[in-house]
Design a protein around this motif. Sequence first.
Motif, PDB file in Angstrom:
ATOM      1  N   TRP A   4       0.830  -1.211   0.000  1.00  0.00           N
ATOM      2  CA  TRP A   4       0.000   0.000   0.000  1.00  0.00           C
ATOM      3  C   TRP A   4       0.862   1.258   0.000  1.00  0.00           C
ATOM      4  N   GLN A   5       2.131   1.112   0.274  1.00  0.00           N
ATOM      5  CA  GLN A   5       3.040   2.254   0.300  1.00  0.00           C
ATOM      6  C   GLN A   5       3.680   2.529  -1.064  1.00  0.00           C
ATOM      7  N   ASP A   6       3.291   1.769  -2.073  1.00  0.00           N
ATOM      8  CA  ASP A   6       3.840   1.946  -3.420  1.00  0.00           C
ATOM      9  C   ASP A   6       3.194   3.155  -4.088  1.00  0.00           C
ATOM     10  N   ASP A   7       3.961   4.221  -4.224  1.00  0.00           N
ATOM     11  CA  ASP A   7       3.430   5.464  -4.798  1.00  0.00           C
ATOM     12  C   ASP A   7       3.067   5.333  -6.271  1.00  0.00           C
ATOM     13  N   VAL A  15      -5.367   2.503  -0.856  1.00  0.00           N
ATOM     14  CA  VAL A  15      -6.271   2.469   0.293  1.00  0.00           C
ATOM     15  C   VAL A  15      -6.813   1.054   0.504  1.00  0.00           C
ATOM     16  N   ALA A  16      -7.159   0.375  -0.588  1.00  0.00           N
ATOM     17  CA  ALA A  16      -7.655  -0.998  -0.481  1.00  0.00           C
ATOM     18  C   ALA A  16      -6.609  -1.899   0.168  1.00  0.00           C
ATOM     19  N   LEU A  17      -5.368  -1.771  -0.271  1.00  0.00           N
ATOM     20  CA  LEU A  17      -4.288  -2.575   0.295  1.00  0.00           C
ATOM     21  C   LEU A  17      -4.038  -2.212   1.759  1.00  0.00           C
ATOM     22  N   TRP A  18      -4.166  -0.937   2.087  1.00  0.00           N
ATOM     23  CA  TRP A  18      -3.993  -0.482   3.474  1.00  0.00           C
ATOM     24  C   TRP A  18      -5.066  -1.088   4.374  1.00  0.00           C
ATOM     25  N   LEU A  19      -6.311  -1.093   3.905  1.00  0.00           N
ATOM     26  CA  LEU A  19      -7.392  -1.684   4.693  1.00  0.00           C
ATOM     27  C   LEU A  19      -7.134  -3.164   4.964  1.00  0.00           C
ATOM     28  N   VAL A  20      -6.701  -3.881   3.924  1.00  0.00           N
ATOM     29  CA  VAL A  20      -6.481  -5.315   4.060  1.00  0.00           C
ATOM     30  C   VAL A  20      -5.293  -5.624   4.967  1.00  0.00           C
ATOM     31  N   SER A  21      -4.186  -4.910   4.760  1.00  0.00           N
ATOM     32  CA  SER A  21      -2.949  -5.267   5.465  1.00  0.00           C
ATOM     33  C   SER A  21      -2.773  -4.576   6.810  1.00  0.00           C
ATOM     34  N   GLU A  22      -3.311  -3.355   6.964  1.00  0.00           N
ATOM     35  CA  GLU A  22      -3.083  -2.601   8.184  1.00  0.00           C
ATOM     36  C   GLU A  22      -4.295  -2.569   9.122  1.00  0.00           C
ATOM     37  N   GLN A  33      -6.590   8.242  11.148  1.00  0.00           N
ATOM     38  CA  GLN A  33      -5.617   7.197  10.824  1.00  0.00           C
ATOM     39  C   GLN A  33      -5.434   7.067   9.318  1.00  0.00           C
ATOM     40  N   LEU A  34      -6.530   7.180   8.580  1.00  0.00           N
ATOM     41  CA  LEU A  34      -6.448   7.102   7.121  1.00  0.00           C
ATOM     42  C   LEU A  34      -5.591   8.239   6.576  1.00  0.00           C
ATOM     43  N   PHE A  38      -1.770   8.411   4.621  1.00  0.00           N
ATOM     44  CA  PHE A  38      -1.601   8.979   3.278  1.00  0.00           C
ATOM     45  C   PHE A  38      -1.428  10.493   3.372  1.00  0.00           C
ATOM     46  N   PRO A  39      -0.372  10.965   4.017  1.00  0.00           N
ATOM     47  CA  PRO A  39      -0.174  12.414   4.190  1.00  0.00           C
ATOM     48  C   PRO A  39       0.003  13.112   2.843  1.00  0.00           C
ATOM     49  N   GLY A  40      -0.710  14.218   2.702  1.00  0.00           N
ATOM     50  CA  GLY A  40      -0.572  15.012   1.483  1.00  0.00           C
ATOM     51  C   GLY A  40      -1.331  14.472   0.291  1.00  0.00           C
ATOM     52  N   VAL A  41      -2.042  13.347   0.443  1.00  0.00           N
ATOM     53  CA  VAL A  41      -2.807  12.777  -0.661  1.00  0.00           C
ATOM     54  C   VAL A  41      -4.196  13.401  -0.659  1.00  0.00           C
ATOM     55  N   SER A  42      -4.526  14.097  -1.729  1.00  0.00           N
ATOM     56  CA  SER A  42      -5.824  14.774  -1.789  1.00  0.00           C
ATOM     57  C   SER A  42      -6.947  13.783  -2.044  1.00  0.00           C
ATOM     58  N   GLN A  43      -8.098  14.064  -1.449  1.00  0.00           N
ATOM     59  CA  GLN A  43      -9.326  13.291  -1.641  1.00  0.00           C
ATOM     60  C   GLN A  43      -9.169  11.813  -1.290  1.00  0.00           C
ATOM     61  N   VAL A  44      -8.353  11.514  -0.302  1.00  0.00           N
ATOM     62  CA  VAL A  44      -8.179  10.114   0.077  1.00  0.00           C
ATOM     63  C   VAL A  44      -9.480   9.537   0.624  1.00  0.00           C
ATOM     64  N   ASP A  45     -10.288  10.368   1.309  1.00  0.00           N
ATOM     65  CA  ASP A  45     -11.583   9.896   1.813  1.00  0.00           C
ATOM     66  C   ASP A  45     -12.490   9.463   0.661  1.00  0.00           C
ATOM     67  N   ARG A  46     -12.498  10.268  -0.401  1.00  0.00           N
ATOM     68  CA  ARG A  46     -13.347   9.947  -1.549  1.00  0.00           C
ATOM     69  C   ARG A  46     -12.876   8.678  -2.238  1.00  0.00           C
ATOM     70  N   ARG A  47     -11.568   8.513  -2.363  1.00  0.00           N
ATOM     71  CA  ARG A  47     -11.041   7.302  -3.000  1.00  0.00           C
ATOM     72  C   ARG A  47     -11.418   6.062  -2.195  1.00  0.00           C
TER      73      ARG A  47
END
Length: 225
Positions: A4-7, A15-22, A33-34, A38-47
């Motif tokens: 999930w850390q692969d930019d 986000v999907a990988l983060w939910l599964v693994s973390e 926490q979300l 994902f610091p600095g990632v825009s619209q992460v909630d929407r994704r």
Amino acid sequence: MLSWQDDNLGTMKRVALWLVSEVGEGNRFTKGQLREAFPGVSQVDRRMRDLRDFGWRIDTNREDAELDSHEQRFVKPGIPVWEPGRATRKSGTTAIGAGRRREVLHKDGYKCRSCGITPGEIYAGTHEAAQLDIARREVVKPDGTTATELVTECKRCRVGGRSLAANLDEVLRDAAGLNPIERKVLSDWVAADQRQFSRLEQIWSDYRSLPEDSRAAVRMELGLD
């Protein structure tokens, strides 16, 4: 599995990988926490919300009374969107724009088509105010084909009806089989887009929403206890 850390991956896939693994299936997490993940990632909630279009179930306190307002629960994963070709929305599952949303709400009379509740109205026996949303509903047509249509539902009904499919053919056949009096009554309900309940039906509805001690009082009044 990918990280999930692969930019190089898109935000929704990460986000999907983060939910599964973390987070882990069935566990809680917060928006804080979300965003920290994902610091600095825009619209992460929407994704993250976009994952619901691929069968991922992520509940809020509107669907899960055990959650606080700032919490969500990763209930179960859906399509593994990180796999090649799996993150493409199927026909009919594109995001619903604001204009289309307003159109559906207007046509549906700004009320839940399942239970009839209106936005802001309090559910019986609770302090919870209804919120309306647009749901996709599978509708079986008279020719046997199935189409996906949009319908207004409150959040509570939408969660309970995710696996339901409407059957237009069955409704048409039932309506065609009504006698003239029944047909007139149904026509009046459809024309008014609401059913006029009798006083007895309203009392019955109110009775069913009462706590047990209060229901017992009603039964005593009726000589049943």
